[in-house]
Write an enzyme that holds these catalytic residues in place. Structure first.
Site, PDB file in Angstrom:
ATOM      1  N   ASP A  96       0.821  -1.379  -0.251  1.00  0.00           N
ATOM      2  CA  ASP A  96      -0.075  -0.035  -0.047  1.00  0.00           C
ATOM      3  C   ASP A  96       0.812   1.174  -0.145  1.00  0.00           C
ATOM      4  O   ASP A  96       1.882   1.368   0.679  1.00  0.00           O
ATOM      5  CB  ASP A  96      -1.081   0.083   1.326  1.00  0.00           C
ATOM      6  CG  ASP A  96      -1.845   1.278   1.267  1.00  0.00           C
ATOM      7  OD1 ASP A  96      -2.391   1.598   0.321  1.00  0.00           O
ATOM      8  OD2 ASP A  96      -2.219   1.476   2.475  1.00  0.00           O
ATOM      9  N   ASP A 132       2.091   5.279  -5.649  1.00  0.00           N
ATOM     10  CA  ASP A 132       1.262   6.420  -5.171  1.00  0.00           C
ATOM     11  C   ASP A 132       2.067   7.392  -5.796  1.00  0.00           C
ATOM     12  O   ASP A 132       3.183   7.798  -5.579  1.00  0.00           O
ATOM     13  CB  ASP A 132       1.327   6.303  -3.636  1.00  0.00           C
ATOM     14  CG  ASP A 132       0.881   7.791  -3.018  1.00  0.00           C
ATOM     15  OD1 ASP A 132       0.275   8.724  -3.835  1.00  0.00           O
ATOM     16  OD2 ASP A 132       0.742   7.623  -1.916  1.00  0.00           O
ATOM     17  N   HIS A 213      -6.482  10.964   4.977  1.00  0.00           N
ATOM     18  CA  HIS A 213      -6.024   9.928   6.218  1.00  0.00           C
ATOM     19  C   HIS A 213      -6.430  10.303   7.432  1.00  0.00           C
ATOM     20  O   HIS A 213      -6.221  11.579   7.787  1.00  0.00           O
ATOM     21  CB  HIS A 213      -4.793   9.584   5.875  1.00  0.00           C
ATOM     22  CG  HIS A 213      -4.159   8.657   4.475  1.00  0.00           C
ATOM     23  ND1 HIS A 213      -3.421   8.895   3.389  1.00  0.00           N
ATOM     24  CD2 HIS A 213      -4.956   7.426   3.985  1.00  0.00           C
ATOM     25  CE1 HIS A 213      -3.379   8.192   2.526  1.00  0.00           C
ATOM     26  NE2 HIS A 213      -4.648   7.464   2.814  1.00  0.00           N
ATOM     27  N   GLY A 280     -11.108   6.557   4.443  1.00  0.00           N
ATOM     28  CA  GLY A 280     -12.473   6.322   4.523  1.00  0.00           C
ATOM     29  C   GLY A 280     -12.969   6.434   6.086  1.00  0.00           C
ATOM     30  O   GLY A 280     -14.063   6.535   6.217  1.00  0.00           O
TER      31      GLY A 280
END
Length: 369
Positions: A96, A132, A213, A280
């Protein structure tokens, strides 16, 4: 099979996009949190994604080693062993938020390792990796994405890209909460023109729609999930108008003949991108539901599961402080300071939060048979 093959992962993502649900992608930092994620998916009867961040990979290798590749491979090896005891679910392993400065010391070495694994007839250690590119111009972002997509095809992995910036902070990587947090439909067209829509390799796209985040009080984060629908619609129209020459396709050909008379390619035509939802935590249920309705198939969950794990540890320590600590010359109680006692409570608490995420995203009870 519990760790997904490339084909099975493609089927999972197809099923989610077609079925209107998403998989929680749970960040883990230890074997304990990895076990908690597996426990949660099993209890929810949900397939899912378990992922490690750049800081998590570093931590997995040990604080005196701090090697992200070693930590990642150790995580994957442990996951392959313990996940085999959960035969009724399938999970994919994912790296990630690999920013540009970490590519050469993390994801590129992992892809080379996996290309070698595939060349020798084995499955890759991971099933997907995230690039990213949120901190670089879009043209440079897509230049790197093209290169990584080519390597991903050879490694039998799926690429995840990020278009736009996610606000807040994660692993020391931060971005401001401002208008840069919103991708545009034009960005979506550029991505499709450069990377195709599946025919050049499978990828997921994290377009930003106000994502942040971390944990914030209500009113701070201004999500616009309708923007995802605008992006999907604009790209679908660009395909019909010939501005994008590739045709949207389902991730797995075997799922083209879908239930209810809706073919996988028909769904892909209206939802060209398999989308990812970052940042989220604290989002309203209706915002999450709308994002999923526009083709989100993966939603990252980290802050909430971190808190669930640590909150249980804190509760144990407060409740049994006189057993955990050797107070006033006493000896304490080993059964309370044994790491297995508070560790098992923490794992169960985190597993419960994973179940909640599966239920909220609609993947609970839908593990593929």
């Amino acid at each position: 099979m519990t760790i997904a093959t490339h084909e099975r992962y493609a089927q999972m993502l197809d099923a989610a996009r077609r079925g209107g649900y998403a998989y929680p992608a749970i960040n883990v930092t230890s074997t304990q949190t990895l076990n908690a994620a597996l426990q949660g998916f099993a209890e929810a009867e949900s397939d899912g994604i378990i992922q490690v961040s750049v800081g998590g990979a570093d931590y997995f290798s040990g604080q005196s080693v701090r090697d992200r590749v070693i930590g990642s491979l150790a995580f994957a090896a442990f996951a392959h062993e313990v996940a085999a005891r959960y035969p009724h679910i399938v999970v994919a392993l994912h790296t990630d938020h690999c920013a540009r400065q970490y590519l050469d010391e993390w994801v590129r070495p992992l892809l080379r390792h996996e290309i070698d694994q595939v060349a020798h007839g084995r499955e890759p250690a991971f099933q997907s990796h995230m690039w990213d590119g949120s901190t670089v111009p879009l043209s440079e972002n897509l230049d790197i994405a093209e290169e990584l997509l080519e390597q991903s095809v050879k490694a039998h992995t799926i690429l995840e890209i990020e278009i736009g910036a996610v606000g807040g902070e994660e692993d020391g990587h931060s971005a401001q909460i401002d208008e840069k947090l919103y991708s545009t439909p034009a960005d979506g067209v550029k991505v499709a023109q450069r990377l195709g829509l599946g025919e050049r390799g499978l990828y997921m796209a994290a377009f930003t729609f106000g994502n942040v985040h971390g944990a914030y009080k209500p009113g701070i984060v201004k999500l616009r999930p309708e923007l995802l629908g605008d992006i999907q619609h604009e790209v679908a129209e660009a395909v019909r108008a010939g501005r994008v020459t590739s045709m949207p396709r389902a991730f797995a050909d075997s799922w083209r003949d879908a239930n209810d008379g809706i073919g996988g390619d028909e769904v892909a035509a209206e939802k060209p991108f398999a989308l990812v939802f970052h940042g989220g935590s604290g989002s309203r249920p209706e915002e999450i539901a709308e994002a999923v309705s526009h083709g989100v198939v993966k939603m990252n969950v980290d802050t909430d599961t971190q808190y669930a794990f640590t909150r249980a540890v804190a509760a144990h320590m407060f409740e049994h402080y006189d057993g955990v600590l050797k107070i006033d010359g006493e000896v304490g109680e080993k059964r309370f300071y044994d790491p297995r006692s508070w560790g098992s409570e923490a794992e169960s608490a985190m597993a419960a939060r994973v179940v909640e995420a599966c239920q909220q995203l609609g993947s609970a009870g839908r593990a593929l048979k």
